[in-house]
Motif scaffolding. Structure first.
Motif, short mmCIF file in Angstrom:
data_model
loop_
_atom_site.label_atom_id
_atom_site.label_comp_id
_atom_site.label_asym_id
_atom_site.label_seq_id
_atom_site.Cartn_x
_atom_site.Cartn_y
_atom_site.Cartn_z
N GLN A 182 0.83 -1.20 0.00
CA GLN A 182 0.00 0.00 0.00
C GLN A 182 0.87 1.26 0.00
OE1 GLN A 182 -3.45 0.06 -0.06
NE2 GLN A 182 -3.42 2.30 -0.17
N LEU A 183 1.95 1.24 0.79
CA LEU A 183 2.84 2.41 0.84
C LEU A 183 3.54 2.62 -0.50
CD1 LEU A 183 4.39 2.09 4.42
CD2 LEU A 183 2.48 3.52 3.65
N GLN A 184 3.83 1.52 -1.20
CA GLN A 184 4.43 1.64 -2.52
C GLN A 184 3.48 2.36 -3.48
OE1 GLN A 184 7.32 0.92 -3.82
NE2 GLN A 184 8.35 -0.56 -2.52
N ARG A 185 2.18 2.14 -3.30
CA ARG A 185 1.18 2.75 -4.19
C ARG A 185 0.80 4.17 -3.79
NH1 ARG A 185 -1.12 -2.48 -3.50
NH2 ARG A 185 -2.65 -1.62 -2.04
N TRP A 186 1.12 4.56 -2.54
CA TRP A 186 0.67 5.87 -2.05
C TRP A 186 1.27 6.97 -2.92
CZ3 TRP A 186 -3.04 7.75 0.70
CH2 TRP A 186 -2.97 9.06 1.21
N PRO A 187 0.43 7.85 -3.50
CA PRO A 187 0.92 8.80 -4.50
C PRO A 187 1.42 10.13 -3.94
CG PRO A 187 -1.47 8.89 -4.40
CD PRO A 187 -1.04 7.85 -3.40
N HIS A 188 1.30 10.33 -2.62
CA HIS A 188 1.61 11.65 -2.05
C HIS A 188 2.80 11.55 -1.10
CE1 HIS A 188 -2.10 12.75 -3.95
NE2 HIS A 188 -2.82 11.98 -3.14
N GLY A 189 3.02 12.61 -0.33
CA GLY A 189 4.12 12.65 0.62
C GLY A 189 3.94 11.66 1.75
N LEU A 190 5.06 11.12 2.25
CA LEU A 190 4.99 10.06 3.27
C LEU A 190 6.21 10.10 4.17
CD1 LEU A 190 3.74 7.37 4.38
CD2 LEU A 190 5.14 6.19 2.66
N LEU A 191 5.98 10.08 5.49
CA LEU A 191 7.04 9.91 6.48
C LEU A 191 6.64 8.77 7.40
CD1 LEU A 191 9.71 11.00 7.78
CD2 LEU A 191 8.23 12.26 9.36
N VAL A 192 7.51 7.75 7.50
CA VAL A 192 7.25 6.59 8.34
C VAL A 192 8.29 6.54 9.45
CG1 VAL A 192 7.08 4.08 8.44
CG2 VAL A 192 6.23 5.30 6.44
N VAL A 193 7.85 6.65 10.70
CA VAL A 193 8.73 6.46 11.85
C VAL A 193 8.73 4.97 12.16
CG1 VAL A 193 9.21 7.09 14.24
CG2 VAL A 193 8.05 8.72 12.73
N SER A 194 9.89 4.32 12.07
CA SER A 194 9.88 2.86 12.22
C SER A 194 11.27 2.34 12.56
CB SER A 194 9.38 2.21 10.93
OG SER A 194 9.33 0.81 11.05
N HIS A 195 11.27 1.14 13.17
CA HIS A 195 12.49 0.35 13.35
C HIS A 195 12.38 -0.96 12.59
CE1 HIS A 195 12.29 2.71 17.28
NE2 HIS A 195 13.32 3.20 16.63
N ASP A 196 11.34 -1.10 11.78
CA ASP A 196 11.10 -2.31 11.00
C ASP A 196 12.02 -2.28 9.78
OD1 ASP A 196 10.12 -4.22 9.19
OD2 ASP A 196 8.07 -4.01 9.90
N ARG A 197 13.08 -3.09 9.81
CA ARG A 197 14.10 -3.02 8.77
C ARG A 197 13.54 -3.40 7.40
NH1 ARG A 197 17.91 -6.29 12.82
NH2 ARG A 197 15.81 -7.03 13.30
N GLU A 198 12.61 -4.33 7.36
CA GLU A 198 12.02 -4.74 6.08
C GLU A 198 11.19 -3.60 5.50
OE1 GLU A 198 9.96 -8.78 4.28
OE2 GLU A 198 9.76 -8.32 6.42
N LEU A 199 10.43 -2.93 6.35
CA LEU A 199 9.64 -1.78 5.90
C LEU A 199 10.53 -0.63 5.47
CD1 LEU A 199 6.98 -0.23 5.56
CD2 LEU A 199 6.99 0.22 8.02
N LEU A 200 11.59 -0.36 6.24
CA LEU A 200 12.51 0.73 5.91
C LEU A 200 13.23 0.49 4.59
CD1 LEU A 200 14.05 1.41 9.44
CD2 LEU A 200 12.46 2.89 8.19
N GLU A 201 13.40 -0.79 4.24
CA GLU A 201 14.06 -1.11 2.98
C GLU A 201 13.26 -0.59 1.79
OE1 GLU A 201 17.17 -1.81 1.23
OE2 GLU A 201 17.23 -2.99 3.08
N GLU A 202 11.94 -0.42 1.97
CA GLU A 202 11.07 0.03 0.88
C GLU A 202 11.05 1.55 0.73
OE1 GLU A 202 9.61 -2.14 -1.16
OE2 GLU A 202 10.62 -3.70 0.00
#
Length: 537
Positions: A182-202
């Protein structure tokens, strides 16, 4: 060039106790998918709330363009599914209009969202939540379900910029993958606070918050990690080089001063031996003292210049102490049966996973995996003695340490050191404070109420109580221990658990974390029940 959605200009923030959390933050955020990382307690969630407008900077300003939607890592499960999805007022206004209301306020509340009821249902269906209704109480949802509904609020918001704080917490494997898609498809600005390494890789770039401020890195987590290692090595090498230069120069200065003193002493002896007039000897002494004074001044200036270069190099080395955790249990017989479940009926579990039979031996390392709501957490509570089986027999023959997702064992008004002293009266306060410091909880953090700590810091307190209890645990039960931990602490936890000699059951949806633990078995929970498999090396 992407459009700038949000800009930080000289942002400072001071905590209620007077501590400056961060200062002089300058950064621009555009439509690139951006991950925000940093140590526990660095202020990532505070910064997210500042950017969202929930807090006000102590000084500086934040410039926003367009609409913004913020998702907190702490999901309030009050109200209904509709309120958690952010559409309660719109649905209520729509219902009033359908019942004949002509109030302009109702039409303003609906706006162009006449299809909001259908869109909410479509999102619920797409996220595997078809069993929920808009009026379902939010309190009836599991942690994973609540997070998925809260994420639906983000997708329905149509905001030009999203700020998501730890959005993958509590999500099972399938829903983590769905979130990344879903985040890959999101067309606008995005900031994700995370320690999830798999998610951060994207992410398309990573921004790190540290005591040095904000630093931007292009690329995903792997690129960031490599750049960070190279930067830290270069900064340490430069600092070592500057210190060596100062040491060498100090040695040269001492040798020059010693030679100057020797020349002065020799001149004085030669003058006395030559029986020179006192006025001539006085002149020689004054000239020697003048030369020595100028040499000292020159040396002092050189030393200050070199010390300044050392200070400048030291400022580029972030003052982040290494994180360390230690397992306290001793070895035990690998074949010793420490827990047995015979046809146990788990309370609250669905029909497919309602019954389980399981034997745990002394040094088994079991990863428990499966979708949200299948009974994984209930299994750990059963082994910890917090719930009773509805049927069958559960026998545990070991000392157990249990870490639950909600950290329910923590008393908000008590400090970290109070909690640890309650868990271990034998080690002594000094040793326990050392353990906390090695986990990144210094003397100040160890003394304040845990309610004032960040989510990651509270998790560390709970982990410390499990790891350093006396007598030590022989069976360690961890439910989502990687949630909220910063990346350095995650690596320290992984290293400690690899060395742990007791039996281990860990529930996690973080596949990178699970693969790092050298598990001996995986316990799969799903539509076809419970199944144990051996993990091949």
């Amino acid at each position: 060039m992407t459009n700038t959605c949000l800009t930080l200009e000289g942002v400072f923030f001071t905590l209620a106790d007077g501590r400056v959390l961060f200062q002089k933050l300058n950064e621009a955020f555009d439509q690139r998918r951006t991950g925000l990382v940093g140590r526990n307690g660095a202020g990532k969630s505070v910064l997210a709330r500042l950017m969202a407008g929930e807090l006000t900077p102590s000084s500086g300003r934040i410039v926003r363009s367009g609409t913004l939607h913020y998702l907190s890592q702490y999901i309030s499960q009050e109200g209904t599914v509709a309120s958690l999805a952010g559409v309660h007022s719109t649905l209520a206004a729509l219902a009033r209009i359908e019942n004949g209301s002509a109030d302009p306020a109702d039409f303003d509340a609906v706006g162009e969202r006449w299809d909001i009821r259908d869109r909410l249902q479509q999102e619920l269906d797409r996220n595997g939540l078809s069993h929920l209704r808009p009026d379902t109480p939010a309190a009836a949802l599991s942690g994973g379900e609540a997070m998925r509904v809260a994420l639906i609020a983000a997708w329905l918001s149509e905001a030009s910029f999203l700020i998501l704080d730890e959005p993958s917490n509590h999500l099972d494997r399938a829903n983590r993958l769905a979130l990344m898609a879903q985040l890959q498809r999101w067309p606008h600005g995005l900031l994700v606070v995370s320690h999830d390494r798999e998610l951060l890789e994207e992410m398309e770039r990573i921004v790190e918050l540290s005591s040095l401020g904000l630093r931007s890195y292009g690329g995903g987590y792997s690129f960031y990690a490599e750049c960070k290692r190279n930067e830290e090595e270069s900064a340490r090498r430069l600092l070592d080089q500057r210190k060596l230069e100062r040491k060498r120069e100090a040695q040269i200065m001492r040798e020059q001063q010693e030679r100057q003193a020797q020349r002065s002493a020799k001149g004085a002896r030669d003058g006395r031996d030559a029986n020179q007039a006192r006025i001539l000897l006085g002149g020689q002494k004054n000239r020697a003292e003048g030369s020595a004074g100028k040499l000292r001044q020159r040396h002092a200036a050189q030393q200050e210049t070199l010390s300044q270069r050392v200070r400048e190099a030291a400022q580029q080395v972030a003052p982040c102490a290494a994180i360390a955790m230690h397992a306290m249990t001793g070895p035990q017989a690998a074949r010793l049966r420490i827990a047995e479940l015979e046809d146990v009926a788990l309370p609250y579990a669905p029909a497919a996973t309602h019954h389980i039979s399981l034997t745990i031996t002394g040094q088994q390392r079991i990863g428990v995996v499966g979708p949200n709501g299948c009974g994984k957490s209930t299994l750990l509570k059963l082994l910890a003695g917090q719930v009773a089986p509805q049927a069958g027999r559960c026998k545990v023959r070991a000392r157990v340490a249990y870490l639950d997702q909600q950290l329910a064992q923590l008393v908000p008004r008590h400090s970290a050191i109070q909690h640890l002293l309650d868990a271990n009266r034998e080690a002594g306060e000094s040793a326990l404070r050392t353990h906390l410091a090695q986990m990144g909880l210094d003397a100040q953090l160890a003394a304040v109420p845990v309610a004032t700590l960040s989510g990651g810091e509270r998790l560390k307190v709970a982990l410390a109580c499990a790891l350093y209890a006396h007598p030590p645990a022989q069976l360690l039960l961890l439910d989502e221990p990687s949630n909220h931990l910063d990346l350095a602490s995650l690596e320290a936890l992984e290293a400690m658990l690899r060395q742990y000699q007791g039996a281990l059951l860990v529930v996690s949806h973080d596949e990178v974390f699970m693969q790092a633990l050298r598990l001996s078995h995986r316990l799969h929970c799903g539509a076809d029940g419970w199944h144990m498999t051996t993990v091949s090396e």
